[in-house]
Design an enzyme around this catalytic site. Structure first.
Site, mmCIF file in Angstrom:
data_model
loop_
_atom_site.group_PDB
_atom_site.id
_atom_site.type_symbol
_atom_site.label_atom_id
_atom_site.label_comp_id
_atom_site.label_asym_id
_atom_site.label_seq_id
_atom_site.Cartn_x
_atom_site.Cartn_y
_atom_site.Cartn_z
ATOM 1 N NE ARG A 227 -2.452 1.370 3.121
ATOM 2 C CZ ARG A 227 -4.011 1.023 4.203
ATOM 3 N NH1 ARG A 227 -5.360 1.720 4.073
ATOM 4 N NH2 ARG A 227 -3.637 1.374 6.152
ATOM 5 C CG ASP B 294 -4.473 2.735 11.151
ATOM 6 O OD1 ASP B 294 -4.858 3.612 11.065
ATOM 7 O OD2 ASP B 294 -4.381 2.098 9.857
#
Length: 532
Positions: free
Chosen positions: A168, A450
């Site tokens: 990603r 996150d």
């Protein structure tokens, strides 16, 4: 004639470190420079359109399925490319930053896929970015084994398949200020994509797999089209067959939810499906409509996946994917093992219910943040899939979702409690503290968090302040208390920097679109002399 690389187009504005020359080769930098030169203007135009769209929505413009693309949605015949090797069975995927220990643990975890995350789970210091690329290269070369100073060994197991690597990259909105092309920072997305693709694409093909990616923060079909054109050019530059790249798009913005089919269509030769990026989706919803009182959400902990607007979003995703032969991947289970047996049991029960809902809804797999959750997620999907690799045959023709259902947020009249305000402030401050010191994945209150977590926490505070659901004096008082507590626990924490970051992203009159954009430049960029 094949496209030509632009030689010597990228300068490195950071001092060289150990093994950086293995990644930042002249040829790799030329490759990135070619991509940056080819797509600079389109990227800038799309970012400007993001801002224009935000203004239109803030002014009351309705959000609807695009009329101009109705022929794409009504055409029953088109399909995305068939699943690529290593992406046929995705019943359990693990996510995490490409740090060295995480790389080994994720590949060994028993998950079918590892999302190597350069975006929300990685604090993008220059060292982290290049170390992540080195770790991926080492993993593909099977030389990732290492031993910690304490003597603990991390080694790839040889008696079972490793997880398929899917990278990603950072989103279109971010720059990499340690690389310069024509006097401009290089788009961070092209740095993360380009370095991995240049060094690892052919190696993955030779191993029977391919260069695979997760695409974050897309807001519309045009941004998907840009990525598709990046893939086409990258494959041409390196002589890799068209369609070798595969990409799964995270549907984690409210505007992208209205263009799921169009996004699949734009990427149809390179598509590997869609993912329900639910935490960022909530962040996007608040960010987009936070100025409106009818979109005042309760505390994020109370917004469950069974909320009507979240059910509409997740069911539409499955229906859209399976209609076009694409995988539908469920959301994150962020729980981490707890030493308290009762707490651990309760956390696993929550994960099981979440994964059962996804599997029964038709999802082909789901995410976990910790290796300990892989067996549970696999067990749940095994129970639904059996020996089948997916459930693409479940087209969910029963699903019909209207624009009103996607936006059916229940207005909250009761103000948030002091504890809810405190929790959001605490989570934001503690995540900011970790992120500034270079840590992007953090365990907070039993969850692996996150950047999306901090984004939700700070925009909720901003929204509550805007609508006077909480008094500014209350927020400032709690802020001082939690900063004092943070300083007592971590004496060397840069409290003034953390306070400033919170004030600029949660207390300002205008809401910054992302905390990461400005904070990256202020706190993580350390440019030195350019390397010739």
């Amino acid at each position: 004639m094949p496209p030509q690389l632009i030689a010597g187009s990228v300068n490195v504005l950071a001092a060289p470190r150990e093994r950086h020359d293995e990644i930042l080769t002249p040829a790799a930098l030329d490759f990135i420079g070619t991509l940056a030169d080819a797509f600079h203007k389109r990227r800038q135009d799309l970012l400007k359109e993001r801002r224009r769209q935000a203004i239109r929505l803030a002014a009351g413009s309705p959000l609807d399925f695009p009329l101009v693309t109705r022929p794409v949605r009504d055409d029953p015949d088109w399909r995305v490319a068939p699943p690529a090797p290593g992406l046929v069975d995705r019943r359990v995927e693990i996510t995490g930053p490409p740090e060295r220990r995480m790389t080994v643990n994720a590949l060994n975890s028993g998950a079918r896929v590892w999302l190597a995350d350069f975006e929300d789970a990685l604090s993008p210091t220059w060292e982290n970015v290049i170390a992540g690329q080195l770790n991926l290269l080492d993993a593909i070369k099977r030389r990732i084994d290492f031993t910690t100073p304490e003597g603990k060994e991390y080694r790839l197991v040889g008696d079972r398949p490793l997880a398929t690597i899917v990278v990603r990259p950072r989103g279109w909105h971010l720059d990499e200020e340690h690389l310069e092309c024509d006097g401009r920072p290089v788009p961070a997305a092209l740095v993360d994509f380009g370095l991995y693709f240049f060094h690892c694409a052919q190696r993955q093909i030779d191993a029977g797999l391919g260069p695979y990616f997760y695409l974050p923060k897309l807001e519309n079909r045009y941004e998907a089209r840009l990525w598709n054109d990046v893939f086409v050019l990258a494959q041409e530059l390196l002589g890799i067959p068209h369609g070798t790249v595969r990409a799964t798009v995270l549907i984690e913005t409210i505007t992208a939810a209205f263009e799921m089919e169009e996004i699949l269509y734009e990427l149809r030769h390179h598509s590997a499906g869609l993912n329900a990026g639910r935490w960022d989706y909530l962040f996007s919803l608040i960010k987009t409509f936070g100025h409106r009182t009818d979109f005042s959400l309760p505390d994020r902990a109370q917004v469950t996946m069974t909320s009507p607007f979240m059910r509409a979003y997740t069911e539409l995703l499955v229906s859209t994917c399976h209609k076009r032969g694409a995988h539908a991947i469920g959301g994150m289970a962020a729980q981490v093992p707890d030493q308290d047996p009762q707490a651990h049991k309760a956390a696993l029960a929550m994960v099981r219910l979440d994964k059962e809902r996804e599997a029964e809804d038709g999802y082909d797999g789901s995410w976990v943040a910790h290796p300990a959750l892989v067996p549970l997620c696999r067990e749940v999907f095994d129970g639904v899939l059996g020996e089948r690799p997916h459930q693409l045959d479940r087209t969910r023709d029963d699903v019909e979702v209207s624009p009103a259902q996607l936006l059916a947020v229940r207005r909250v009249s009761a103000p948030p409690s002091e504890q809810e305000v405190r929790t959001n402030i605490t989570v934001a401050l503690r995540y900011f503290a970790a992120w500034i010191r270079g840590q992007g994945a953090v365990t907070l209150d039993g969850l692996m968090e996150d950047a999306a977590t901090a984004e939700i926490a700070r925009v909720q505070i901003w929204q509550w302040l805007r609508h006077r659901a909480v008094e500014r004096e209350t927020v400032l008082c709690i802020l001082d208390e939690e900063l004092d507590a943070l300083g007592a626990e971590f004496p060397f924490a840069p409290l003034e920097e953390i306070r400033d970051l919170f004030a600029r992203t949660a207390l300002a009159a205008e809401l910054p679109l992302f905390f990461t954009s400005g904070a990256y430049t202020r706190h993580l960029v350390h440019t030195t002399e350019a390397r010739s």
